[in-house]
Design a protein around this motif. Structure first.
Motif, short mmCIF file in Angstrom:
data_model
loop_
_atom_site.label_atom_id
_atom_site.label_comp_id
_atom_site.label_asym_id
_atom_site.label_seq_id
_atom_site.Cartn_x
_atom_site.Cartn_y
_atom_site.Cartn_z
N ASP A 41 0.87 -1.34 -0.08
CA ASP A 41 -0.11 -0.07 -0.40
C ASP A 41 1.00 1.14 0.68
OD1 ASP A 41 -2.66 -1.48 0.26
OD2 ASP A 41 -2.91 -1.43 2.33
N ALA A 42 1.88 1.05 1.43
CA ALA A 42 3.07 2.55 0.75
C ALA A 42 3.52 2.62 -0.20
CB ALA A 42 3.61 2.24 2.11
N MET A 43 3.95 1.89 -1.20
CA MET A 43 4.44 1.71 -2.47
C MET A 43 3.10 3.35 -3.11
SD MET A 43 6.34 -1.78 -2.72
CE MET A 43 7.10 -2.66 -1.23
N SER A 44 2.39 1.87 -3.23
CA SER A 44 0.95 2.60 -4.29
C SER A 44 0.79 3.93 -4.26
CB SER A 44 -0.38 1.60 -4.51
OG SER A 44 -0.16 0.63 -4.91
N LEU A 45 0.69 4.65 -2.46
CA LEU A 45 0.60 5.96 -2.42
C LEU A 45 1.87 6.68 -2.41
CD1 LEU A 45 -1.01 4.89 1.86
CD2 LEU A 45 -1.84 5.91 -0.41
N ALA A 46 2.69 6.63 -2.04
CA ALA A 46 4.13 7.29 -2.74
C ALA A 46 3.65 7.41 -4.64
CB ALA A 46 5.09 6.66 -2.79
N PHE A 47 3.63 6.59 -5.43
CA PHE A 47 3.33 6.91 -6.73
C PHE A 47 1.90 7.39 -7.02
CE2 PHE A 47 6.34 3.65 -6.76
CZ PHE A 47 7.37 4.84 -7.85
N GLY A 48 0.84 7.85 -6.24
CA GLY A 48 0.29 9.06 -6.32
C GLY A 48 -1.48 8.71 -6.00
N GLU A 49 -1.37 7.36 -5.83
CA GLU A 49 -2.59 6.15 -5.65
C GLU A 49 -3.92 7.32 -5.00
OE1 GLU A 49 -4.17 2.81 -2.97
OE2 GLU A 49 -3.46 1.94 -5.42
N ARG A 50 -4.68 7.98 -5.92
CA ARG A 50 -5.68 8.72 -4.97
C ARG A 50 -6.36 7.43 -3.65
NH1 ARG A 50 -7.13 12.40 -8.03
NH2 ARG A 50 -6.83 12.37 -10.09
N VAL A 51 -5.94 8.44 -2.13
CA VAL A 51 -6.86 8.35 -1.46
C VAL A 51 -7.04 9.48 -0.26
CG1 VAL A 51 -4.58 8.45 -0.43
CG2 VAL A 51 -6.07 6.57 0.40
N SER A 52 -7.85 9.33 0.53
CA SER A 52 -8.51 10.65 1.50
C SER A 52 -7.40 10.75 2.42
CB SER A 52 -9.65 10.85 1.66
OG SER A 52 -10.12 11.36 3.50
#
Length: 590
Positions: A41-52
């Protein structure tokens, strides 16, 4: 290039984590719910995955951070140059001395921002960079295999730089054609509208031209003339009487001019005797001249008077026509004249629109033909890639215990788009004698996992991805199949960095590096007691701890000390004992 570090701060249940990674095959294990997937999840978040931010920040925190660091310091010079080129294509330029890339996403309570080596970058730039660095497959990504677009992207990933250039040219050509077609469609729509407006304008202009409008005050002058013609007889009588009073020829009734002339003569004589009468004399003379002017003007006016019903009728009709023009195009003749000029200019412009349609149609057709040629070339190269993929997948599937399985790429044609005109469908048959059908309709969960692994082993190598991350790619498999999956992951790690989050002990045992995830409980006074946190330990070089982690996967026990079967199984996995007798040990599961 490889991933060397992942850092988290106040993300989900993790207060602070820093995890180092090495080249080769890394496995991540832990109890269900311990937080293993947090890394992915952290890897996806780092590249800009949309999340609140409210959904990802640790409870009670207003700021958080995710950071990934990649290094290509150990790459050969030509490899480093290739990495820099791929980064440049994604819009990222590095200084010559830079050998690491750190992408960081910082969260606040209401927003987030992404930085690359400390410099702000857009979410779009981060997403464009991801395919060059990381290929991540989560637990829910199997469903993407069913999507025709995803299948086409997987096929296209095999293409060499020449194919990728052709793909970009096709997309640009189609975009150019669509732009020109849109311009033509708009012009045609305007033409339809223009046709109705032209007909109305032509009718209005014909009416205004036929009205022969010249002077904006023609209606006012006509109104006066009509009034005069309508009262012609009475005007003649009144004017005749006025003339008679001014300069009549009746000697018995002297006219005003004669009497005023006599008065002037008498005043002339009197003023000679008394200069005080000089002003009166001059006034009388002036009045006499004025009356003469009035008489002359009245005579001229009288001569213009006529009794003509025909002329009156003509002028009444003209005035009525002008009033109709004013009601439709006015309210004044001046505005009606301006409308005539405007309609004339509009009709001229509408003619220009028609003349431009032929040019637009020719340009759109030329652009379409060019895009179609490129699309056909793209399709031909795709079919070549499909043959390569079919052959490569056949070998991979056999290695993954899918012997007898067959795979083909089906092509169908659709409307020309930015990706060409191909509709790609992956056809699959898991068993000999079964017909090929769309992948979504025939593959089981375990078969899909192995198919995805085989596909990624081929496409990731082709794209030059530096790190391949799988979150439970081994879900739905067991026994010899699980062993086959583990061996393929291990083999793939000889070509690139592979990180596998797994529940399979046989997969975990083959990892060159073993990270074990545990949920811990810490004292948190701000929350009034204990709260969850995540700890990740490297157990690769600690045989006892690694055995305990494998035992936990295999049996749910915290160690293998109290269970002979588990101990022998762990020995087998770690290669420290002879294989157990499966025939005598029915409870031993792989």
């Amino acid at each position: 290039m490889r991933l060397i570090r992942v850092e988290l701060e106040n993300i989900a249940i993790a207060a602070s984590l820093s995890v180092g990674f090495e080249a080769g095959f890394t496995v991540v294990t832990g109890e269900t719910g311990a937080g293993k997937s947090l890394l992915g999840d952290a890897m996806s978040l780092a590249f800009g995955e949309r999340v609140s931010p409210a959904d990802i920040l640790r409870h009670g925190q207003t700021r958080g951070r995710v950071s990934l660091t990649f290094s290509f310091a150990e790459d050969a010079p030509d490899r480093q140059s290739s990495v820099r080129q791929r980064l440049s294509q994604a819009g990222v330029e590095l200084f010559e001395e830079e050998r690491e890339i750190t992408i960081t996403r910082e969260f606040s309570a209401a927003a987030s921002r992404i930085r690359l080596n400390g410099a702000p970058v857009t979410r779009e730039a981060a997403l464009a960079l991801r395919p060059s660095l990381l290929d991540l497959h989560g637990q829910h990504d199997l469903t993407t295999l069913f999507d025709p677009d995803s299948q086409r992207q997987s096929l296209d990933a095999l293409g060499d730089p020449t194919f990728q250039a052709l793909k970009r040219q096709t997309a640009q050509a189609v975009a150019d054609w669509r732009e020109r077609q849109a311009a033509l469609d708009q012009a045609l729509a305007r033409q339809v509208d223009a046709q109705s407006r032209r007909e109305a304008a032509q009718d209005d202009l014909a009416l205004l031209v036929s009205a022969q409008l010249e002077a904006p005050d023609e209606d006012a002058r006509l109104r006066q003339s009509v009034q005069r013609l309508g009262q012609g007889e009475k005007l003649m009588q009144l004017c005749a009487r006025a003339l008679a009073a001014l300069s009549g020829e009746d000697e018995r009734q002297p006219d005003a001019l004669s009497r005023l002339a006599d008065a002037a003569r008498h005043l002339a004589a009197a003023s000679a005797l008394d200069p005080a009468l000089q002003t009166a004399y001059e006034t009388a003379v002036s009045a006499l001249e004025t009356l003469k002017d009035v008489s002359a003007e009245l005579s001229q006016y009288f001569e213009t008077l006529e009794l003509s019903p025909e002329a009156l009728q003509t002028q009444v009709e003209r005035l009525d026509a002008l009033e109709k023009i004013k009601r439709r195009f006015g309210p004044t003749l001046d505005e009606a004249i301006a409308t005539r000029e405007r309609l004339s200019e509009m009709l001229f412009a509408l003619q220009d629109v028609e003349n431009g349609l032929e040019t637009l149609a020719r340009q759109a057709q030329t652009a379409h033909d060019h895009a179609l040629v490129l699309s056909e070339a793209l399709s031909a190269q795709r079919r070549g890639l499909a043959t390569q993929l079919q052959e490569a997948l056949q070998c991979e599937m056999e290695a993954l215990a899918l012997r007898g399985a067959r795979f083909e790429v089906d092509f169908a044609e659709t409307a020309l788009g930015t990706n060409g005109s191909d509709v790609i469908t992956f056809l699959f048959s898991a068993n000999p004698g079964e017909p090929l059908r769309p992948l979504a309709k025939v593959a089981s969960g375990g078969e899909l996992s192995r198919f995805l692994l085989a596909l990624k082993a081929i496409t990731a190598t082709s794209r030059g991805v530096c790190a391949l991350v799988f979150d439970e790619i081994d879900a739905g498999v067991s026994g010899r199949t699980a062993r086959a999956v583990a061996e393929r992951l291990q083999a793939l790690a000889r070509r690139m960095q592979v990180i596998a989050i797994t529940h399979q002990p046989v997969v975990a045992a083959l990892g060159e590096r073993h990270l074990h995830v545990e949920k811990t409980w810490i004292e948190d006074p701000s929350q009034g007691g204990l709260r969850a946190d995540v700890r990740i330990d490297d157990v690769s070089h600690d045989p006892s701890r690694r055995r305990a982690a494998l035992a936990q996967l295999a049996s749910g026990l915290d160690s293998d000390d109290d269970d002979e079967v588990v101990r022998r199984y762990i020995d087998r996995l770690m290669g420290t004992a002879s294989p157990p007798d499966f025939a005598k040990t029915e409870d031993l599961a792989v």
